[in-house]
Motif scaffolding. Structure first.
Motif, PDB file in Angstrom:
ATOM      1  N   HIS A  91       0.543  -1.084  -0.336  1.00  0.00           N
ATOM      2  CA  HIS A  91      -0.135  -0.454  -0.053  1.00  0.00           C
ATOM      3  C   HIS A  91       0.772   1.734  -0.205  1.00  0.00           C
ATOM      4  N   LEU A  92       0.089   1.978  -0.651  1.00  0.00           N
ATOM      5  CA  LEU A  92       0.881   3.958  -0.667  1.00  0.00           C
ATOM      6  C   LEU A  92       0.269   4.137   0.004  1.00  0.00           C
ATOM      7  N   ILE A  93       0.065   4.913   1.317  1.00  0.00           N
ATOM      8  CA  ILE A  93      -0.119   6.059   2.051  1.00  0.00           C
ATOM      9  C   ILE A  93      -0.133   7.114   2.033  1.00  0.00           C
ATOM     10  N   CYS A  94      -0.729   8.107   1.056  1.00  0.00           N
ATOM     11  CA  CYS A  94      -0.257  10.168   1.893  1.00  0.00           C
ATOM     12  C   CYS A  94      -0.231  10.182   3.118  1.00  0.00           C
ATOM     13  N   VAL A  95       0.684  10.516   4.155  1.00  0.00           N
ATOM     14  CA  VAL A  95       0.774  10.771   5.112  1.00  0.00           C
ATOM     15  C   VAL A  95       0.259  12.449   6.129  1.00  0.00           C
ATOM     16  N   LYS A  96      -0.697  12.670   4.680  1.00  0.00           N
ATOM     17  CA  LYS A  96      -1.226  14.144   4.954  1.00  0.00           C
ATOM     18  C   LYS A  96      -3.015  14.174   5.165  1.00  0.00           C
ATOM     19  N   ARG A 131       6.533 -19.820  11.493  1.00  0.00           N
ATOM     20  CA  ARG A 131       5.277 -20.014  10.122  1.00  0.00           C
ATOM     21  C   ARG A 131       4.747 -18.683   9.130  1.00  0.00           C
ATOM     22  N   LEU A 132       5.141 -18.890   8.510  1.00  0.00           N
ATOM     23  CA  LEU A 132       4.259 -17.443   8.185  1.00  0.00           C
ATOM     24  C   LEU A 132       3.164 -17.505   7.671  1.00  0.00           C
ATOM     25  N   VAL A 133       2.103 -16.231   8.852  1.00  0.00           N
ATOM     26  CA  VAL A 133       1.033 -16.505   9.004  1.00  0.00           C
ATOM     27  C   VAL A 133       0.499 -15.000   7.464  1.00  0.00           C
ATOM     28  N   SER A 134       0.948 -13.649   7.191  1.00  0.00           N
ATOM     29  CA  SER A 134       0.942 -12.991   6.961  1.00  0.00           C
ATOM     30  C   SER A 134       1.795 -11.861   6.779  1.00  0.00           C
ATOM     31  N   HIS A 135       1.595 -10.520   5.835  1.00  0.00           N
ATOM     32  CA  HIS A 135       2.200  -9.506   6.046  1.00  0.00           C
ATOM     33  C   HIS A 135       2.078  -8.189   5.843  1.00  0.00           C
ATOM     34  N   ARG A 136       2.351  -7.218   5.936  1.00  0.00           N
ATOM     35  CA  ARG A 136       1.864  -6.442   5.402  1.00  0.00           C
ATOM     36  C   ARG A 136       3.405  -5.007   5.448  1.00  0.00           C
ATOM     37  N   PHE A 137       3.082  -4.604   3.982  1.00  0.00           N
ATOM     38  CA  PHE A 137       4.436  -3.157   3.664  1.00  0.00           C
ATOM     39  C   PHE A 137       3.118  -2.616   3.296  1.00  0.00           C
ATOM     40  N   ASP A 138       3.911  -1.245   3.906  1.00  0.00           N
ATOM     41  CA  ASP A 138       2.848   0.140   3.602  1.00  0.00           C
ATOM     42  C   ASP A 138       4.208   1.385   3.412  1.00  0.00           C
ATOM     43  N   ILE A 139       3.593   2.021   2.667  1.00  0.00           N
ATOM     44  CA  ILE A 139       5.226   3.103   1.676  1.00  0.00           C
ATOM     45  C   ILE A 139       3.864   3.967   2.260  1.00  0.00           C
ATOM     46  N   TYR A 140       4.734   5.297   3.052  1.00  0.00           N
ATOM     47  CA  TYR A 140       4.450   6.482   3.556  1.00  0.00           C
ATOM     48  C   TYR A 140       5.065   7.357   2.953  1.00  0.00           C
ATOM     49  N   GLY A 141       4.200   8.423   2.103  1.00  0.00           N
ATOM     50  CA  GLY A 141       4.526   9.382   1.216  1.00  0.00           C
ATOM     51  C   GLY A 141       3.482  11.100   1.430  1.00  0.00           C
ATOM     52  N   LEU A 142       3.287  11.751   0.269  1.00  0.00           N
ATOM     53  CA  LEU A 142       3.013  12.576  -0.541  1.00  0.00           C
ATOM     54  C   LEU A 142       2.373  13.220  -0.828  1.00  0.00           C
ATOM     55  N   CYS A 143       1.374  12.886  -1.659  1.00  0.00           N
ATOM     56  CA  CYS A 143       1.004  12.097  -2.854  1.00  0.00           C
ATOM     57  C   CYS A 143       0.558  13.823  -2.967  1.00  0.00           C
ATOM     58  N   PRO A 144       0.797  13.553  -4.841  1.00  0.00           N
ATOM     59  CA  PRO A 144       1.054  14.816  -5.160  1.00  0.00           C
ATOM     60  C   PRO A 144       0.433  15.899  -5.219  1.00  0.00           C
TER      61      PRO A 144
END
Lengths: 146, 146
Positions: free
Chosen positions: A96-101, A127-140
């Motif tokens: 997920h790409l998330i705008c911090v504002k 034992r793998l259950v799931s994962h989460r990859f978030d990228i935080y930034g400022l959208c255009p």
DNA sequence: TTTTCTGCAAATGCTTTGCATGGGA
DNA sequence: TCCCATGCAAAGCATTTGCAGAAAA
């Protein structure tokens, strides 16, 4: 392109399989989750559903989403500082790409990461259950408003 | 090997730089954060500090950690279903391996991911701020207890 | 008819805030 | 001495729970 109707029917039949009742409120919540690609919060689902069923309660929205979460049919994105957001279209973990504002949440295309969670987990004996990859930034848009 | 004393002094001088006062409570909180590699919660920091300063309040722990967070000297890991955990040793984003049962948090070695957040952010026109990569699983101990 | 679901309100858990007092610098 | 920090209690926010009445099946 966006086959939300198929997803809606999938959700309905999964609920039926488990003998959950299909009430008008539940159906409306499922539809909102199947249609929305903006990863709505419970509050946002609640506001939308109230346009169709003005007497629906927040508790019902919470309960329905909790059920779907438990069934693995909705992905929850929890945060330290604000309400959780939900993805009912793609319930499997993804970037997920998330705008911090403005808190816009996008699903970017990211490749070649699929094997990383399993590899890291196994390395440590987990034992793998799931994962989460978030990228935080400022959208255009939020950048230009600065 | 584990240079927590250097990290502690770093934290102290960063607070001084910004004209924050070094109280005994703050010093004790900083030390716990500089020493702990288990990513403690506020409650856990509070329990530890009470052994040394029995009158310390939870609010003080929250306020001190909020200050450090704002300074970028502590990494917060927020969750939907339980209290946040904090990393004061390595405040820059890094991969976490988290047991879904006992909530143990490890810092595994993961390579070749450094460029991904920046790349994905730029692709969508975002200005990168930070990222989060969590891998959830069952740790060896919790697997054997099943 | 039976059992689950709904909607309300109260409760919960984590975190923040207001304010009077205490203590660094 | 001057402010900032502390500690307490109250407030805040998101979420969950208990329960009586409503409505699926």
């Amino acid at each position: 392109m966006d086959d939300w109707q198929a997803r809606l029917e999938e959700l309905v039949s999964k609920l039926r399989e488990r003998d959950y009742r299909i009430t008008p409120q539940r159906l409306a919540i499922l539809k909102i989750l199947a249609v929305s690609d903006n990863h709505p919060s419970v509050e946002q689902v609640y506001e939308q559903i109230r346009r169709e069923f003005p007497t629906t309660s927040l508790a019902t929205v919470y309960k329905t989403i909790a059920t779907l979460k438990e069934m693995g049919e909705v992905l929850e994105l929890g945060f330290a500082d604000c309400a959780s957001r939900y993805d009912g279209k793609r319930p499997k973990p993804h970037t997920h790409l998330i705008c911090v504002k403005c808190r816009t949440i996008l699903d970017p295309d990211v490749k070649n990461l699929e094997s990383v969670p399993l590899h890291v987990a196994q390395q440590a004996g987990f034992r793998l259950v799931s994962h989460r990859f978030d990228i935080y930034g400022l959208c255009p848009r939020c950048q230009s408003e600065e």
